[in-house]
Design a protein around this motif. Sequence first.
Motif, PDB file in Angstrom:
ATOM      1  N   PRO A 238       0.840  -1.207   0.000  1.00 26.13           N
ATOM      2  CA  PRO A 238       0.000   0.000   0.000  1.00 26.13           C
ATOM      3  C   PRO A 238       0.874   1.256   0.000  1.00 26.13           C
ATOM      4  CG  PRO A 238      -0.755  -1.580   1.649  1.00 26.13           C
ATOM      5  CD  PRO A 238       0.564  -2.084   1.162  1.00 26.13           C
ATOM      6  N   LYS A 239       0.526   2.233  -0.804  1.00 30.42           N
ATOM      7  CA  LYS A 239       1.360   3.435  -0.938  1.00 30.42           C
ATOM      8  C   LYS A 239       1.556   4.152   0.392  1.00 30.42           C
ATOM      9  CE  LYS A 239      -0.800   5.631  -4.246  1.00 30.42           C
ATOM     10  NZ  LYS A 239      -1.058   6.716  -5.242  1.00 30.42           N
ATOM     11  N   PHE A 240       0.521   4.205   1.200  1.00 28.87           N
ATOM     12  CA  PHE A 240       0.617   4.972   2.450  1.00 28.87           C
ATOM     13  C   PHE A 240       1.555   4.311   3.458  1.00 28.87           C
ATOM     14  CE2 PHE A 240      -2.994   2.090   2.968  1.00 28.87           C
ATOM     15  CZ  PHE A 240      -2.768   1.545   4.221  1.00 28.87           C
ATOM     16  N   GLU A 241       1.955   3.062   3.203  1.00 31.97           N
ATOM     17  CA  GLU A 241       2.869   2.374   4.111  1.00 31.97           C
ATOM     18  C   GLU A 241       4.325   2.444   3.645  1.00 31.97           C
ATOM     19  OE1 GLU A 241       1.594  -1.621   4.719  1.00 31.97           O
ATOM     20  OE2 GLU A 241      -0.337  -1.069   5.615  1.00 31.97           O
ATOM     21  N   GLU A 245      12.265   6.813   1.734  1.00 31.02           N
ATOM     22  CA  GLU A 245      13.547   6.094   1.744  1.00 31.02           C
ATOM     23  C   GLU A 245      13.416   4.736   1.066  1.00 31.02           C
ATOM     24  OE1 GLU A 245      13.524   9.300   4.467  1.00 31.02           O
ATOM     25  OE2 GLU A 245      12.176   7.544   4.428  1.00 31.02           O
ATOM     26  N   GLN A 246      12.283   4.063   1.283  1.00 34.09           N
ATOM     27  CA  GLN A 246      12.072   2.762   0.643  1.00 34.09           C
ATOM     28  C   GLN A 246      11.957   2.911  -0.873  1.00 34.09           C
ATOM     29  OE1 GLN A 246       8.644   1.689   3.214  1.00 34.09           O
ATOM     30  NE2 GLN A 246       9.697  -0.260   3.545  1.00 34.09           N
ATOM     31  N   TYR A 247      11.213   3.927  -1.311  1.00 36.44           N
ATOM     32  CA  TYR A 247      11.127   4.192  -2.750  1.00 36.44           C
ATOM     33  C   TYR A 247      12.521   4.455  -3.326  1.00 36.44           C
ATOM     34  CZ  TYR A 247       6.002   4.622  -3.135  1.00 36.44           C
ATOM     35  OH  TYR A 247       4.649   4.367  -3.192  1.00 36.44           O
ATOM     36  N   SER A 248      13.277   5.286  -2.637  1.00 35.64           N
ATOM     37  CA  SER A 248      14.606   5.660  -3.122  1.00 35.64           C
ATOM     38  C   SER A 248      15.529   4.448  -3.196  1.00 35.64           C
ATOM     39  CB  SER A 248      15.212   6.732  -2.211  1.00 35.64           C
ATOM     40  OG  SER A 248      16.484   7.114  -2.678  1.00 35.64           O
ATOM     41  N   ASP A 249      15.514   3.624  -2.152  1.00 38.36           N
ATOM     42  CA  ASP A 249      16.378   2.437  -2.145  1.00 38.36           C
ATOM     43  C   ASP A 249      15.996   1.486  -3.274  1.00 38.36           C
ATOM     44  OD1 ASP A 249      17.703   3.422   0.048  1.00 38.36           O
ATOM     45  OD2 ASP A 249      16.630   2.176   1.513  1.00 38.36           O
ATOM     46  N   PHE A 250      14.690   1.316  -3.496  1.00 43.23           N
ATOM     47  CA  PHE A 250      14.242   0.429  -4.576  1.00 43.23           C
ATOM     48  C   PHE A 250      14.683   0.985  -5.928  1.00 43.23           C
ATOM     49  CE2 PHE A 250      11.241  -1.068  -7.738  1.00 43.23           C
ATOM     50  CZ  PHE A 250      11.166  -2.425  -7.465  1.00 43.23           C
ATOM     51  N   TYR A 251      14.491   2.286  -6.113  1.00 44.59           N
ATOM     52  CA  TYR A 251      14.889   2.927  -7.381  1.00 44.59           C
ATOM     53  C   TYR A 251      16.381   2.735  -7.649  1.00 44.59           C
ATOM     54  CZ  TYR A 251      16.362   6.816 -10.379  1.00 44.59           C
ATOM     55  OH  TYR A 251      16.945   7.575 -11.356  1.00 44.59           O
ATOM     56  N   ILE A 265       5.842   7.799  -9.220  1.00 44.19           N
ATOM     57  CA  ILE A 265       4.474   7.619  -9.703  1.00 44.19           C
ATOM     58  C   ILE A 265       4.080   6.176  -9.413  1.00 44.19           C
ATOM     59  CG2 ILE A 265       2.932   7.728 -11.699  1.00 44.19           C
ATOM     60  CD1 ILE A 265       4.959   9.624 -13.006  1.00 44.19           C
ATOM     61  N   HIS A 266       3.139   5.985  -8.515  1.00 41.89           N
ATOM     62  CA  HIS A 266       2.771   4.643  -8.052  1.00 41.89           C
ATOM     63  C   HIS A 266       1.244   4.544  -8.018  1.00 41.89           C
ATOM     64  CE1 HIS A 266       3.234   1.375  -4.665  1.00 41.89           C
ATOM     65  NE2 HIS A 266       2.691   0.908  -5.780  1.00 41.89           N
ATOM     66  N   PHE A 267       0.687   3.660  -8.817  1.00 40.40           N
ATOM     67  CA  PHE A 267      -0.772   3.533  -8.842  1.00 40.40           C
ATOM     68  C   PHE A 267      -1.174   2.118  -9.241  1.00 40.40           C
ATOM     69  CE2 PHE A 267       0.519   4.876 -13.075  1.00 40.40           C
ATOM     70  CZ  PHE A 267      -0.233   4.067 -13.916  1.00 40.40           C
ATOM     71  N   SER A 268      -2.388   1.766  -8.872  1.00 40.84           N
ATOM     72  CA  SER A 268      -2.978   0.472  -9.229  1.00 40.84           C
ATOM     73  C   SER A 268      -4.298   0.704  -9.938  1.00 40.84           C
ATOM     74  CB  SER A 268      -3.211  -0.382  -7.981  1.00 40.84           C
ATOM     75  OG  SER A 268      -1.988  -0.694  -7.343  1.00 40.84           O
ATOM     76  N   VAL A 269      -4.594  -0.173 -10.889  1.00 35.08           N
ATOM     77  CA  VAL A 269      -5.805  -0.063 -11.691  1.00 35.08           C
ATOM     78  C   VAL A 269      -6.481  -1.431 -11.736  1.00 35.08           C
ATOM     79  CG1 VAL A 269      -6.713   0.401 -13.998  1.00 35.08           C
ATOM     80  CG2 VAL A 269      -4.849   1.804 -13.100  1.00 35.08           C
ATOM     81  N   ASP A 270      -7.788  -1.446 -11.572  1.00 40.22           N
ATOM     82  CA  ASP A 270      -8.543  -2.711 -11.619  1.00 40.22           C
ATOM     83  C   ASP A 270      -9.271  -2.919 -12.936  1.00 40.22           C
ATOM     84  OD1 ASP A 270      -7.829  -3.562  -9.044  1.00 40.22           O
ATOM     85  OD2 ASP A 270      -9.362  -2.261  -8.156  1.00 40.22           O
TER      86      ASP A 270
END
Length: 645
Positions: A238-241, A245-251, A265-270
């Motif tokens: 979930p984005k709010f969690e 720093e986690q985004y940066s490390d993953f990138y 830019i992080h999103f989910s579509v159904d």
Amino acid sequence: MANTTGEQFEFKAEVSKLLNIITHSLYTNREIFLRELISNASDALDKLRFEQSRGAEITAPELPLQISISIDEDAGTLTVADTGVGMTHDELMENLGSIGKSGSEDFLNKLSEAAAEAKAEGSADATSIIGRFGVGFYSVFMVADKVTVTTRSCQPGQHAYRWESDGAGTFTVEPVGDSEDAPERGARVTIHMREDARDFLNKFRLEQIIKTHSNFVAFDILLEGDKVNTTPALWREPKFEITPEQYSDFYKSQTMDTEDPLDVIHFSVDAPVQFTALAFIPKRSRDLYGLSQGDYGLDLYVRRVLITKDFKDLLPEYLGFLEGLVDTEDLPLNISRETLQENILVRKIATTVTRQTLSHLGTMAEKEPEKYADFWKEHGTVFKHGYADFGNREKFGPLLRFNSSHHEDKHGLTSLDGYIERMEEGQEAVYYIAGSSREAIALNPHTEMFRRKGLEVLYLYEPIDEFVLETLGAYKEKQLLAAEHVKPEDLDKFADVDEADKKSPELSDADRSTLDAMIGRVKEILGERVTDVRVSARLTSSPAVLVSPDGSISSHMQKIMRTLNKETDPPKKTLELNPDHPLLRNLLAVYKKDPQDAYLITAVEQLFESSLLMDGYLSDPHAMVERINSLLEKSSGWYLEVKGE
């Protein structure tokens, strides 16, 4: 009823033919056999987790959900085991004895033709063949002399069975007693490696293959007891969690960039397609020298398994600065690049990714203008190529940025909306002019009447800028108009705000008549090199300017198009002369004394070629340089005479 003794079976005809093609026709990228086995294991674990979630009774419920890979170099075997749902005897026969997807002769003919084509091209790439025809498990025979599958279903009370084949046309299935090291639950695939495939018994190579193709599988992958897939599938959280720093490390782990990303830019579509996208805007452009053109795309995953890297069809080129991935549930794992490019679901994903990215940039531009300015500085040149995306024009237009006469230096940026807000009352067009630099534009004669009227002009420094504005044509009911196409009378309704450049007194009626005669003499001197010569109402500080015919493209655009078409002759234009300029007043005096004076001819030639030079059309400057040197030589003598030396 399950067999109680070992039995030998023949593969169905289509499987025998398939195995022959795989064994003898595929030579490159054989590593995908491991991706296919891990994908199968992950599916089996997913199914088991589903059974647990619905409260079904399963065998050995205390077993952890994981995939274990072990190497036995002495025996020459590689084993991939999972604790998933396993298979019953009938499931084993169905899944590993036939091709459930298609058993038609047409299927095998197409497969054979595809392998033959790849072999003829010298590649015989397994990814294309296996992916296109969805025969993942059988890819193991690219590297195996013999394959053994030992499995026990998760259904309580089920016996374990062993399936074994050398891929030569037959397979055996036999029950396995508990004393024969049968799995408590799940499946264990043991591969007896061919001699030419023993490099796959190297732990380091296997680790690299897993990290490339299966790094984000939801279950632990243990290689010789060590967990390999240590990077979590961050996009599934979930984005709010997720912290910055986690985004940066993953990138950084995915791109090897040393800097944090500019934005995420992080999103989910159904619907209409179920997928998640995680994309990053790098802080710096990766295309520093224009060498990476065409090198872009998002990585495509299907249920956390990498299908293809840098897949261009997920992004339009003008969003090629994005780094990241798309993970979908709605595509099959065994799907080839060829099929992807034709898949309507992929096109729907790309459409959604584009719209979401443009919306995100719009929000950034509105709420974080400084960050957006940083984005534009690094990625604006690439982004401008979106002018051809007609379906997203309403989102694209507000995101454009340009320098303009409103700013004090070249670093200022304005949007089209910002320009419109500052427009003078009664102004119906957004004016722009192109040039190589702010200094060059400031010297362009076409800007003079706009400065005199205090009207803002957009400054376009890159060749693509005019393509962008000409293609847009209008913005919010305001025409986008090249400054040189504006007629002086169109600006008469605006009061002059700058009178500083008016240096000469009004001409008398007699001088105006003489001026008309001199204009005729200038036409005679220049001949067919110009379409006309006339008095200018647009100039204040320059003596002359070339003006394109009505309805033609701008001078800057003409130069680009003529360069592309390898045209060397300058286009014919109208030469406008400024009657208030001191030079023209002096030439008028020369003309009065002698219309045939050689200096008049020299000066007219110089004015014309100077105007050509300003427009970028002077291909051979030698005559001009010689003329200037001659004029300097004579004028220096005149100067000394005047100084009395």
